[in-house]
Design an enzyme around this catalytic site. Structure first.
Site, PDB file in Angstrom:
ATOM      1  N   GLY A 177      42.379  68.442 -16.400  1.00 17.24           N
ATOM      2  CA  GLY A 177      42.119  69.844 -16.070  1.00 17.24           C
ATOM      3  C   GLY A 177      40.728  70.249 -16.514  1.00 17.24           C
ATOM      4  N   GLY A 210      38.210  73.922 -16.889  1.00 15.02           N
ATOM      5  CA  GLY A 210      38.119  75.371 -16.746  1.00 15.02           C
ATOM      6  C   GLY A 210      36.743  75.860 -17.130  1.00 15.02           C
ATOM      7  N   ALA A 211      36.626  77.165 -17.287  1.00 11.24           N
ATOM      8  CA  ALA A 211      35.337  77.787 -17.540  1.00 11.24           C
ATOM      9  C   ALA A 211      34.754  77.399 -18.890  1.00 11.24           C
ATOM     10  CB  ALA A 211      35.488  79.292 -17.450  1.00 11.24           C
ATOM     11  N   VAL A 230      40.890  69.868 -20.217  1.00  8.55           N
ATOM     12  CA  VAL A 230      42.147  69.355 -20.771  1.00  8.55           C
ATOM     13  C   VAL A 230      42.204  67.856 -20.493  1.00  8.55           C
ATOM     14  CG1 VAL A 230      44.665  69.525 -20.767  1.00  8.55           C
ATOM     15  CG2 VAL A 230      43.291  71.566 -20.322  1.00  8.55           C
ATOM     16  N   ASP A 286      47.675  87.638 -18.032  1.00  7.22           N
ATOM     17  CA  ASP A 286      47.003  86.669 -17.160  1.00  7.22           C
ATOM     18  C   ASP A 286      48.027  85.766 -16.478  1.00  7.22           C
ATOM     19  OD1 ASP A 286      44.712  85.629 -15.985  1.00  7.22           O
ATOM     20  OD2 ASP A 286      44.360  84.158 -17.577  1.00  7.22           O
TER      21      ASP A 286
END
Length: 489
Positions: A96, A98-99, A103, A212
């Site tokens: 994974g 993200g910003a 992960v 969220d």
């Protein structure tokens, strides 16, 4: 001159203010940790006694179990004192991105157990004012010991990064599942929405608001059941979870990176990331769904985030409560059945406008038939918060006609709507492919940066007491599956 001298004498220097805040954080963490450790130990003891009573064990067996438990508690205290670091884990694959980090699937070298390791770069956390968010996530994962919440086993840090060691859920996430399928059936949707209702309620009962809820944050375990993750925007706990608590008191850290919704929700920069081409207004639902899927992945990996799932009241200064999470679930339910969320647009700004003008923009395309019961529930989730379903209690949602036939008490024990095929404990087939990265390497020095390295070193105290070790994680010595024995571990 006298006036100026007086004001400088009476005001506290920025350095002193920062030291005061640092001391407050240190003390709060020290005492809350002591209390939590004592309470957790008591709870484990009570649980043991309760289980032994339920099993009707003879006194001799109870004595042996108590002795074994005491040994585990002693081992736990010893292991807690040992330093845990990157060297204790072998990185298997990036699963994974993200910003603010990534992960990885990792394996603990001494036990062979696999985990999902969330890696967050400290410099990015400080630069983008995410410290309160990551502190909230760590604290919530420590507190929320629930079947409905992804379990965190360890957290630690080094000079560069923060590390969260979570249970690895091989089913992937709801976003990936929705991208594989055009739409879900009403039966499948009923299952996932019902499980998410129970998951959201489990954190509401702890006093948290998630804020969220979106498909990316609904993970699927090895049997296909839902677990909530990503509590970075969760609220309802301590001052230490608020962004302003960590603001650099000398000069505010660059805030041009955040689109602060007026309620203080940091969603990232509003850049023109295309959801759709300019011709999208007249698209039919099939083409709209295809375009949404094509751009969805890009949104998930950016700091932009998307306002698609956020309740209108969260954007307003009038305040909001836990009901904002039920709005988000209504948007997800719409996406499951229709193929794209109701407010998707060319840009996040347009999406935001549509969310705020939901009375006109929340419509169901006639070419995608869904039942009246499904429509009615979506409209009970996505409405003014005063009239939203779930206001008195979650029971109102569970009793809704759309959930007819759902056995909430045993839903996790029954087969999932869509079974997950898992070949091994480190099977990543339900995740996208990601290239390797250099997140574990020191960042190259940035020319003309606003903040010097010393600046960040001085701010490192905000990550104090980040380390955590879960009892089950340290005391479990499960057998390593046979196909891993003898191989590289």
């Amino acid at each position: 001159m006298a006036t100026r001298g007086h004001s400088s004498g009476s005001s506290m220097s920025n350095h002193t203010k920062e030291r005061v805040t640092m001391t407050k954080v240190t003390l709060e963490n020290f005492y809350s940790n002591l209390i939590a450790q004592h309470e957790e130990r008591e709870m484990r003891q009570q649980k043991l006694e309760r289980v032994m009573d339920e099993e009707g064990l003879p006194e001799e067996e109870k004595r042996m179990r108590r002795s074994e438990h005491a040994r585990k508690e002693t081992e736990f205290l010893r292991l807690k004192r040992t330093r845990l670091g990157l060297d204790d884990f072998e990185s298997l694959k990036v699963i994974g991105r993200g910003a603010f980090g990534e992960v990885r699937l990792v394996q603990k070298k001494d036990t062979g157990h696999v985990y999902a390791m969330k890696i967050l770069r400290k410099a990015d956390m400080l630069e983008k004012e995410q410290v309160g968010h990551i502190r909230a996530e760590r604290d919530i994962l420590v507190q929320a010991d629930s079947l409905w919440v992804v379990k965190m086993f360890y957290s630690f840090q080094d000079k560069l990064n923060l590390y969260l060691l979570m249970e690895f859920l091989p089913g992937g996430d709801m976003m990936t599942l929705l991208m594989k399928k055009d739409t879900l059936t009403e039966e499948e949707t009923q299952f996932y929405v019902a499980e998410t209702v129970l998951a959201i309620d489990s954190i509401h009962q702890l006093g948290f608001i998630h804020r969220d809820i979106k498909p990316d944050n609904l993970l699927l375990d090895s049997k296909g059941h839902v677990k909530l993750s990503d509590f970075g925007l969760c609220t309802g706990l301590k001052k230490a979870h608020r962004t302003e608590f960590y603001r650099n008191l000398n000069h505010s850290l660059s805030n041009d990176f955040t689109w602060e919704a007026k309620a203080g929700l940091s969603l990232g920069v509003l850049v023109f990331l295309p959801h759709f081409s300019t011709a999208s207004q007249n698209m039919n639902s099939k083409r709209k769904a295809e375009t949404w899927k094509r751009n969805r992945r890009q949104l998930a990996f950016s700091t932009v985030g998307t306002p698609d799932y956020i309740a209108p009241e969260v954007f307003m200064q009038t305040g909001y409560n836990k009901l904002c999470d039920w709005w988000s679930l209504g948007v997800i339910m719409y996406e499951m059945l229709i193929g794209y969320p109701p407010f998707c647009s060319e840009t996040p700004q347009e999406t935001y406008k549509k969310v705020m003008n939901w009375k006109e923009t929340l419509v169901f395309p006639p070419e995608v038939p869904i039942s009246e019961r499904a429509k009615a529930l979506i409209l009970r989730f996505c409405c003014e918060w005063e009239h939203r379903i779930g206001a008195p209690s979650v029971e109102e949602i569970k009793r809704n006609p759309f959930f007819e036939g759902v056995d909430y008490d045993h839903i996790r024990e029954r087969p999932a709507a869509i079974p997950i095929e898992i070949k091994s404990i480190d099977d990543t087939s339900n995740f996208d492919e990601f290239p390797e990265s250099d997140i574990l390497q020191p960042a190259a020095p940035v020319v003309a940066t606003n903040h010097s390295e010393a600046d960040y070193k001085n701010k490192d105290w905000v990550f104090i007491n980040y380390t955590y070790k879960r009892f089950e994680g340290l005391t479990a010595r499960g057998a390593i599956p046979s196909y891993m024995k003898g191989g590289k571990r």
